[in-house]
Design an enzyme around this catalytic site. Structure first.
Site, short mmCIF file in Angstrom:
data_model
loop_
_atom_site.label_atom_id
_atom_site.label_comp_id
_atom_site.label_asym_id
_atom_site.label_seq_id
_atom_site.Cartn_x
_atom_site.Cartn_y
_atom_site.Cartn_z
N LYS A 230 -8.34 9.03 3.79
CA LYS A 230 -8.78 7.71 3.56
C LYS A 230 -10.28 7.77 4.14
CE LYS A 230 -5.05 4.69 3.20
NZ LYS A 230 -3.79 5.68 3.11
N HIS B 67 -9.75 3.12 1.42
CA HIS B 67 -8.28 2.82 1.09
C HIS B 67 -8.37 2.32 -0.30
CE1 HIS B 67 -4.43 1.28 1.39
NE2 HIS B 67 -4.28 0.92 2.53
N PHE C 147 1.84 -3.33 3.85
CA PHE C 147 2.43 -4.94 4.30
C PHE C 147 3.57 -4.94 4.07
CE2 PHE C 147 -2.25 -7.12 4.05
CZ PHE C 147 -2.72 -6.33 5.09
N CYS D 90 0.81 -1.21 -0.11
CA CYS D 90 -0.11 -0.12 -0.05
C CYS D 90 0.87 1.29 -0.10
CB CYS D 90 -0.74 -0.01 0.97
SG CYS D 90 -2.31 -1.43 0.81
N HIS E 55 -1.23 7.93 6.58
CA HIS E 55 -1.56 6.75 6.11
C HIS E 55 -2.95 6.58 6.65
CE1 HIS E 55 -1.49 3.03 3.79
NE2 HIS E 55 -1.61 2.50 5.12
N GLU F 125 1.79 4.62 13.35
CA GLU F 125 2.10 5.84 12.60
C GLU F 125 2.15 7.14 13.50
OE1 GLU F 125 0.79 8.29 8.54
OE2 GLU F 125 -0.72 6.63 9.46
#
Length: 372
Positions: free
Chosen positions: A292, A297, A355, A126, A259, A270
């Site tokens: 998002k 997403h 990931f 991502c 993110h 984060e």
């Protein structure tokens, strides 16, 4: 969350009229003969055409670099072909299989645009959208290219939807990044393409700039297949690398497009990464939000979609508010944006993490013509 019957209907329906329609392709000047292209190809073609139009670049002309990111390529086209074949083998469309891999999609885009593209495909979980933009940015900064296109795309399919559902990453309520009651995200389809160009080239063409990319940073922490390092160390390295690349101090940053997936593990990691990279005082001061919550997403497209949000915020002078925020999580002690008029950012970060510990950060500055 959808009932199982509704989910089946949603994921099995033909991709003919939703998303980027054939009318939108026609309005973008793309040939109407490509009516049977998959959704991924239509989205990518429309985004590339729109980016060239916005930049004032003709569709014909010499080859342009295109760095495009995707995590799924045309996976959903394979799923649809399999569903068609299961229902009636005689009516299954083998043409879908040409678009399962990105090569077939890019070939169709080149055919539609009538302009050669020197394509490179990036797949970095991502973080893909930011990674694609970062690769073209480095190429232009080094002098290896004057201009090009970069971004990302992905379309929702059964496999990816059920996969994230099995991981417990999808919410049945609302996507509420950094909220105490957050429970995950929604998945979206999307494509976003940007034209990147050297300053000298843009001035020769009289181009209108939306913003200036100053630097980028990436890291790969390889902590866990799906979870980030809880202490945010890998995220902090990517942020620090981006700031160093841009020649920017932490206290000069006016906004972070996080993110922010709305999952407990990602948001807290984060937040810790921001505090590690910025220091406690500056990290708690800088305005933060995750867009998002507004669009879902979009996976491989996310970093590019969110770079567009970041550019708009800089160009139009507002702070994107943190949608769906009710009660901030004390484990994420950040300055979450509630009022879009609370500041006029000049320098912003765009975060994209994925990931396997894939982390990417872009530094962007509001465009200010010299002497203005």
């Amino acid at each position: 969350a959808l009932e199982s019957q509704k989910r089946e209907a949603l994921l099995d329906r033909p991709r003919g009229s939703e998303g980027v329609s054939h009318e939108r392709l026609r309005d973008a000047g793309l040939p109407a003969r490509r009516r049977r292209l998959g959704l991924e190809t239509r989205m990518l073609a429309w985004a590339v055409a729109a980016a060239l139009e916005d930049a004032g670049m003709a569709r014909g002309g010499p080859p342009l670099p295109l760095v495009v990111g995707t995590t799924l390529e045309g996976f959903s086209q394979g799923e649809l072909w399999h569903a068609e074949r299961r229902r009636d083998p005689a009516r299954a469309r083998p043409g879908r299989l040409r678009e399962v891999l990105s090569g077939g999609q890019l070939a169709a885009v080149v055919d539609l645009l009538g302009r050669p593209l020197e394509a490179q495909v990036v797949s970095n979980a991502c973080a893909t959208g930011v990674s694609a933009i970062a690769r073209l940015f480095r190429r232009i900064r080094s002098g290896a290219a004057e201009a090009g296109l970069a971004g990302g795309y992905d379309a929702l399919g059964r496999f990816i939807h059920l996969g994230f559902d099995a991981l417990g990453a999808l919410t049945a309520d609302r996507c509420a990044p950094f909220d105490r009651a957050r429970s995950g995200f929604f998945i979206g389809d999307g494509a976003a393409i940007l034209v990147l160009e050297s300053l000298d080239s843009a001035r020769r063409r009289g181009a209108r700039a939306h913003g200036e990319i100053l630097g980028c940073g990436e890291s790969a922490e390889a902590h866990h297949p799906t979870h980030p390092r809880p202490d945010g160390a890998g995220i902090a390295r990517a942020i620090a690398g981006a700031l160093e690349s841009a020649g920017i101090r932490p206290e000069e940053v006016d906004y972070i497009n996080a993110h922010g997936t709305g999952t407990p593990a990602n948001d807290s990691a984060e937040a810790r990464g921001i505090l590690r990279a910025f220091g406690e005082e500056a990290g708690r001061r800088v305005p933060v939000s995750s867009t998002k919550a507004l669009v879902g997403h979009t996976l491989g497209a996310a970093g590019a979609v969110e770079q567009c949000f970041t550019l708009l915020a800089l160009e139009r002078g507002f702070l994107p508010p943190q949608a769906h925020l009710r009660e901030p999580d004390p484990a994420c002690p950040l300055n979450l944006v509630r009022d879009p008029a609370a500041g006029r950012p000049r320098i912003a970060l765009n975060h994209a993490f994925g990931f396997g510990g894939a982390n990417g950060v872009l530094v962007t500055r509001r465009w200010e013509e010299e002497g203005a």
